[in-house]
Enzyme design. Structure first.
Site, PDB file in Angstrom:
ATOM      1  CB  ALA A  69      -0.942  -0.112   1.281  1.00 39.43           C
ATOM      2  N   GLY A 112       0.310  -4.930   0.798  1.00 38.52           N
ATOM      3  CA  GLY A 112      -0.795  -5.198   0.032  1.00 38.52           C
ATOM      4  C   GLY A 112      -0.490  -5.730  -1.209  1.00 38.52           C
ATOM      5  CD  GLU A 115      -2.402  -7.691   2.679  1.00 45.20           C
ATOM      6  OE1 GLU A 115      -2.301  -6.521   2.311  1.00 45.20           O
ATOM      7  OE2 GLU A 115      -3.157  -7.905   3.681  1.00 45.20           O
ATOM      8  CD  GLU A 135       1.365  -5.497   5.692  1.00 44.23           C
ATOM      9  OE1 GLU A 135       2.282  -6.403   5.759  1.00 44.23           O
ATOM     10  OE2 GLU A 135       0.633  -5.732   4.876  1.00 44.23           O
TER      11      GLU A 135
HETATM   12  N1  CO8 Z   1       4.503   3.042  -0.718  1.00 47.56           N
HETATM   13  C1  CO8 Z   1       4.918   4.410  -1.082  1.00 47.56           C
HETATM   14  N2  CO8 Z   1       6.219   4.331  -1.589  1.00 47.56           N
HETATM   15  C2  CO8 Z   1       6.894   3.403  -1.936  1.00 47.56           C
HETATM   16  C3  CO8 Z   1       6.463   2.151  -1.218  1.00 47.56           C
HETATM   17  C4  CO8 Z   1       5.301   1.977  -0.563  1.00 47.56           C
HETATM   18  N3  CO8 Z   1       4.921   1.031  -0.153  1.00 47.56           N
HETATM   19  N4  CO8 Z   1       7.519   1.209  -1.520  1.00 47.56           N
HETATM   20  C5  CO8 Z   1       8.554   1.856  -2.126  1.00 47.56           C
HETATM   21  N5  CO8 Z   1       8.052   3.292  -2.251  1.00 47.56           N
HETATM   22  C6  CO8 Z   1       8.902   4.316  -3.077  1.00 47.56           C
HETATM   23  C7  CO8 Z   1       9.968   4.820  -2.279  1.00 47.56           C
HETATM   24  O1  CO8 Z   1       9.660   5.489  -1.274  1.00 47.56           O
HETATM   25  C8  CO8 Z   1      10.974   5.128  -3.089  1.00 47.56           C
HETATM   26  O2  CO8 Z   1      10.541   6.404  -3.567  1.00 47.56           O
HETATM   27  P1  CO8 Z   1      11.355   7.954  -3.829  1.00 47.56           P
HETATM   28  O3  CO8 Z   1      12.462   7.480  -4.993  1.00 47.56           O
HETATM   29  O4  CO8 Z   1      10.577   9.023  -3.970  1.00 47.56           O
HETATM   30  O5  CO8 Z   1      12.199   7.897  -2.415  1.00 47.56           O
HETATM   31  C9  CO8 Z   1      10.891   4.391  -4.436  1.00 47.56           C
HETATM   32  O6  CO8 Z   1       9.428   3.649  -4.108  1.00 47.56           O
HETATM   33  C10 CO8 Z   1      11.868   3.392  -4.583  1.00 47.56           C
HETATM   34  O7  CO8 Z   1      11.877   2.527  -3.235  1.00 47.56           O
HETATM   35  P2  CO8 Z   1      13.310   2.550  -2.435  1.00 47.56           P
HETATM   36  O8  CO8 Z   1      14.120   3.550  -2.848  1.00 47.56           O
HETATM   37  O9  CO8 Z   1      12.929   2.320  -1.109  1.00 47.56           O
HETATM   38  O10 CO8 Z   1      13.669   1.398  -3.261  1.00 47.56           O
HETATM   39  P3  CO8 Z   1      15.084   0.150  -2.687  1.00 47.56           P
HETATM   40  O11 CO8 Z   1      15.174  -0.865  -3.707  1.00 47.56           O
HETATM   41  O12 CO8 Z   1      15.934   0.574  -1.935  1.00 47.56           O
HETATM   42  O13 CO8 Z   1      14.081  -0.631  -1.600  1.00 47.56           O
HETATM   43  C11 CO8 Z   1      12.021  -2.053  -0.843  1.00 47.56           C
HETATM   44  C12 CO8 Z   1      12.898  -1.570  -1.815  1.00 47.56           C
HETATM   45  C13 CO8 Z   1      12.769  -2.878   0.173  1.00 47.56           C
HETATM   46  C14 CO8 Z   1      10.711  -2.552  -1.418  1.00 47.56           C
HETATM   47  C15 CO8 Z   1      11.497  -0.621   0.025  1.00 47.56           C
HETATM   48  O14 CO8 Z   1      10.898   0.218  -0.744  1.00 47.56           O
HETATM   49  C16 CO8 Z   1      10.406  -0.983   1.020  1.00 47.56           C
HETATM   50  O15 CO8 Z   1      10.619  -1.355   1.967  1.00 47.56           O
HETATM   51  N6  CO8 Z   1       9.252  -0.449   0.634  1.00 47.56           N
HETATM   52  C17 CO8 Z   1       8.162  -0.752   1.631  1.00 47.56           C
HETATM   53  C18 CO8 Z   1       7.448  -1.961   1.754  1.00 47.56           C
HETATM   54  C19 CO8 Z   1       6.432  -2.316   2.853  1.00 47.56           C
HETATM   55  O16 CO8 Z   1       6.744  -1.943   3.853  1.00 47.56           O
HETATM   56  N7  CO8 Z   1       5.351  -2.510   2.265  1.00 47.56           N
HETATM   57  C20 CO8 Z   1       4.238  -2.525   2.965  1.00 47.56           C
HETATM   58  C21 CO8 Z   1       3.341  -1.239   3.045  1.00 47.56           C
HETATM   59  S1  CO8 Z   1       1.999  -1.259   4.205  1.00 47.56           S
HETATM   60  C22 CO8 Z   1       0.806  -2.188   3.450  1.00 47.56           C
HETATM   61  O17 CO8 Z   1       1.016  -2.657   2.322  1.00 47.56           O
HETATM   62  C23 CO8 Z   1      -0.343  -2.315   4.098  1.00 47.56           C
HETATM   63  C24 CO8 Z   1      -1.363  -3.182   3.582  1.00 47.56           C
HETATM   64  C25 CO8 Z   1      -2.827  -2.845   3.932  1.00 47.56           C
HETATM   65  C26 CO8 Z   1      -4.074  -3.357   3.031  1.00 47.56           C
HETATM   66  C27 CO8 Z   1      -3.621  -3.115   1.686  1.00 47.56           C
HETATM   67  C28 CO8 Z   1      -3.443  -1.963   0.922  1.00 47.56           C
HETATM   68  C29 CO8 Z   1      -2.875  -1.997  -0.257  1.00 47.56           C
END
Ligand code: CO8
Length: 262
Positions: A69, A112, A115, A135
């Site tokens: 998400a 998400g 999921e 999460e």
């Molecule tokens: N939301 C918003 N932006 C994101 C997300 C995200 N989930 N994941 C990555 N991005 C963005 C980063 O902020 C970054 O943007 P910017 O260039 O503007 O800084 C860009 O994508 C590239 O990401 P990274 O620089 O972090 O790339 P890396 O290769 O270093 O890392 C990772 C990749 C490990 C995947 C890292 O981006 C990460 O940890 N992302 C978050 C993963 C996460 O925690 N996901 C769970 C989110 S919570 C959730 O899904 C709740 C579900 C609830 C119900 C379902 C609803 C959809």
């Protein structure tokens, strides 16, 4: 608007029978924002309503499925707003689609994204893809089925491990645990493999395919006895179809069946 601005790209396979929906926010690793999900829901509805579409592929392309998400969108959300607007409520749309959905996962399928992948009927992934429910690292829990569907797919002990520690697993492990149907071989395109599977399904009778999906899904909701009853009814009803007559006649006559979808 140009295609680069569209949050979900919609294309067709060569046969025109498979609707290929590609999440298109590569810079945010396809983070699932509300507008992205609204676009996906709209495309799913179109595919469901279009008679020429026999199966659907959902993918993020060959790089990343979806990193969850949109955290930036959720960051400042308050309870009252989330509750009264039924935040994430519309994400269930995909579960009401009756046409088969094949998911194609490369790269990240987190939160998400994992999921959404589990909401697909059949899931193809690359060995190097990454699945996880991180999460807990954000102070929340899965909100789109991660605690329920993951547990029914891989069992309580492994689901607890992923949900409570945020442990990430690769595609090979995900396949071993039952989260993934098939892995791609080296140098195969995950999207092409998913389309091939969707094409195979598209070659069968529409009524039987829908019944097969309905019956398997019922097993997730119903106690065994009710599930078996539903299966038997659907099975018996298929003897009212031309496709059953044709399928069995073709077998007896050693020829290929021609399905009429009736
Ligand atoms: N939301 C918003 N932006 C994101 C997300 C995200 N989930 N994941 C990555 N991005 C963005 C980063 O902020 C970054 O943007 P910017 O260039 O503007 O800084 C860009 O994508 C590239 O990401 P990274 O620089 O972090 O790339 P890396 O290769 O270093 O890392 C990772 C990749 C490990 C995947 C890292 O981006 C990460 O940890 N992302 C978050 C993963 C996460 O925690 N996901 C769970 C989110 S919570 C959730 O899904 C709740 C579900 C609830 C119900 C379902 C609803 C959809």
């Amino acid at each position: 608007s140009s295609s680069s601005e569209q949050l979900v790209l919609s294309t067709r396979s060569d046969s025109n029978k498979v609707s290929i929906l590609t999440l298109n926010r590569p810079k945010a690793l396809n983070a699932l924002s509300t507008p992205l999900f609204q676009a996906l829901n709209a495309e799913l509805e179109k595919a469901e309503a279009d008679d020429s579409v026999r199966a659907i592929v959902i993918t993020g392309g060959e790089k990343n499925f979806a990193a969850g998400a949109d955290i930036k969108e959720m960051k400042d959300k308050q309870f009252a707003e989330a509750y009264t607007t039924n935040f994430l409520g519309s994400w269930n749309k995909i579960a009401s689609i009756r046409k088969p959905i094949v998911g194609a996962v490369a790269g990240y399928a987190l939160g998400g994204g994992c999921e959404l992948a589990m909401l697909c009927d059949i899931l193809i992934a690359t060995p190097k893809s990454t699945f996880g429910q991180p999460e807990i690292t954000l102070g929340i829990i899965p909100g789109m089925g991660g605690s329920q569907r993951l547990t029914s797919l891989i069992g309580k002990q492994k689901a607890m491990d992923m949900v409570l520690t945020g442990r990430k697993i690769d595609g090979i492990t995900a396949e071993k645990w039952g989260l993934v149907s098939r892995l791609t071989e080296e140098n195969q395109s995950v999207v092409e493999e998913a389309v091939k599977i969707a094409e195979t399904i598209s070659g069968f009778g529409k009524v039987a395919v829908q019944a097969g999906k309905e019956a398997v899904n019922a097993s997730l909701d119903l106690p065994l006895e009710q599930g078996l009853r539903l299966e038997r009814r659907l099975f018996q009803q298929l003897f009212a179809t031309q496709d059953q007559k044709e399928g069995m006649a073709a077998f007896a006559e050693k020829r290929k069946p021609t399905w009429s979808d009736k």
